[in-house]
Design a protein around this motif. Structure first.
Motif, PDB file in Angstrom:
ATOM      1  N   ARG A 154       0.822  -1.225   0.000  1.00 40.17           N
ATOM      2  CA  ARG A 154       0.000   0.000   0.000  1.00 40.17           C
ATOM      3  C   ARG A 154       0.850   1.267   0.000  1.00 40.17           C
ATOM      4  O   ARG A 154       0.313   2.374   0.117  1.00 40.17           O
ATOM      5  N   ILE A 155       2.157   1.116  -0.107  1.00 44.52           N
ATOM      6  CA  ILE A 155       3.056   2.261  -0.051  1.00 44.52           C
ATOM      7  C   ILE A 155       3.605   2.578  -1.444  1.00 44.52           C
ATOM      8  O   ILE A 155       4.058   1.692  -2.160  1.00 44.52           O
ATOM      9  N   ILE A 156       3.542   3.862  -1.807  1.00 40.69           N
ATOM     10  CA  ILE A 156       4.146   4.336  -3.050  1.00 40.69           C
ATOM     11  C   ILE A 156       5.429   5.079  -2.688  1.00 40.69           C
ATOM     12  O   ILE A 156       5.444   5.916  -1.776  1.00 40.69           O
ATOM     13  N   TYR A 157       6.492   4.768  -3.405  1.00 36.32           N
ATOM     14  CA  TYR A 157       7.781   5.420  -3.198  1.00 36.32           C
ATOM     15  C   TYR A 157       8.080   6.289  -4.418  1.00 36.32           C
ATOM     16  O   TYR A 157       8.191   5.775  -5.542  1.00 36.32           O
ATOM     17  N   ALA A 158       8.173   7.595  -4.202  1.00 39.73           N
ATOM     18  CA  ALA A 158       8.525   8.523  -5.279  1.00 39.73           C
ATOM     19  C   ALA A 158      10.037   8.721  -5.248  1.00 39.73           C
ATOM     20  O   ALA A 158      10.573   9.334  -4.314  1.00 39.73           O
ATOM     21  N   HIS A 159      10.718   8.184  -6.231  1.00 34.90           N
ATOM     22  CA  HIS A 159      12.178   8.313  -6.328  1.00 34.90           C
ATOM     23  C   HIS A 159      12.485   9.599  -7.090  1.00 34.90           C
ATOM     24  O   HIS A 159      12.201   9.702  -8.286  1.00 34.90           O
ATOM     25  N   GLY A 160      13.061  10.566  -6.403  1.00 37.55           N
ATOM     26  CA  GLY A 160      13.278  11.858  -7.039  1.00 37.55           C
ATOM     27  C   GLY A 160      14.672  12.409  -6.837  1.00 37.55           C
ATOM     28  O   GLY A 160      15.533  11.785  -6.196  1.00 37.55           O
ATOM     29  N   ILE A 161      14.905  13.579  -7.372  1.00 37.28           N
ATOM     30  CA  ILE A 161      16.204  14.237  -7.299  1.00 37.28           C
ATOM     31  C   ILE A 161      16.633  14.458  -5.855  1.00 37.28           C
ATOM     32  O   ILE A 161      17.812  14.336  -5.512  1.00 37.28           O
ATOM     33  N   SER A 162      15.672  14.782  -4.986  1.00 39.07           N
ATOM     34  CA  SER A 162      16.003  15.077  -3.591  1.00 39.07           C
ATOM     35  C   SER A 162      15.913  13.855  -2.679  1.00 39.07           C
ATOM     36  O   SER A 162      16.053  13.979  -1.465  1.00 39.07           O
TER      37      SER A 162
END
Length: 238
Positions: A154-162
């Motif tokens: 149920r967890i979304i991980y947003a992989h981003g620049i920061s």
């Protein structure tokens, strides 16, 4: 949706400005979220991203002009509006690329004029974003800064620049929200930002930060069509 911060160490002034902004945007039908801060330190320590910041100058501790410079040093390139009881700092405001300088007390008509101009500028500058709910707070994620989204349970991980931002969500709903915004559901667990894809083959996409994202066999043809359409729209191919 506009994300707005109001920072003033005088609590009544902070509340009045925030209420004035709220009333105007509701009248105009512009969706928004607004947060109040009663010190520059609290604003500077916030992890939220704001489109517009209303900032008092004369404050205890870090004053508004110093806070503005620190914000610019942190790559805040959005709309900054000073509100002050004194006009003597107006020329210093140019040094931090302030959008406007308002002198207290601010009439509703004056606030509305500046706010609508600021909103228009902010919308023109936006590269697209989504608002997520994390730790009972609304947080804006700029899509251009996201490499890919990954779902685990149920967890979304947003992989981003920061770095990586985790929050509760469903990737199916996220896929709908991102339709037409340059993301491809290349795998049941991944939504990849096509703007960050460097090379790809039938098994994976290699991003410009070196990370690798799996491409499902049954989704490969759709992925190819989507990235070619994205490149054409972005001017990469004729």
């Amino acid at each position: 949706m506009l994300s707005i911060a109001v920072c003033d160490d005088k609590i009544p002034d902070c509340c009045n400005i925030a209420k004035g902004i709220k009333d105007i945007l509701e009248e105009e039908g512009i969706p928004f979220i607004i947060k109040q801060f009663n010190s520059s330190s609290a604003l500077l320590n916030s992890t939220e991203c704001f489109d517009i910041i209303f900032l008092d100058i004369i404050m205890d501790g870090i004053n508004g002009m110093e806070a503005a410079q620190l914000l610019r040093n942190k790559s805040f390139n959005q709309v900054l509006i000073f509100i002050s009881s004194s006009s003597k700092y107006v020329f210093e405001a140019y040094d931090v690329e302030a959008f406007w300088y308002l002198v207290k007390p601010v009439s509703k008509s004056r606030l509305k004029k500046v706010l609508i101009k600021a909103a228009r500028k902010s919308f023109n500058n936006q590269d697209g974003f989504i608002i997520i709910n994390k730790d009972r707070q609304n947080k804006k994620l700029l899509l251009k800064d996201i490499y890919y989204f990954e779902v685990k349970g149920r967890i979304i991980y947003a992989h981003g620049i920061s770095g990586i931002t985790a929050y509760y969500g469903q990737i199916g709903n996220l896929e709908k929200d991102l339709a037409g915004k340059g993301f491809s559901r290349c795998h049941k667990s991944f939504l990849v930002n096509l703007g960050h894809v460097d090379i790809y083959n039938r098994q994976e996409a290699v991003l410009d930060n070196g990370e690798r994202v799996a491409i499902a066999k049954r989704r490969y043809n759709t992925f190819c069509k989507e990235i070619l359409m994205y490149m054409k729209k972005a001017g990469g191919i004729g």
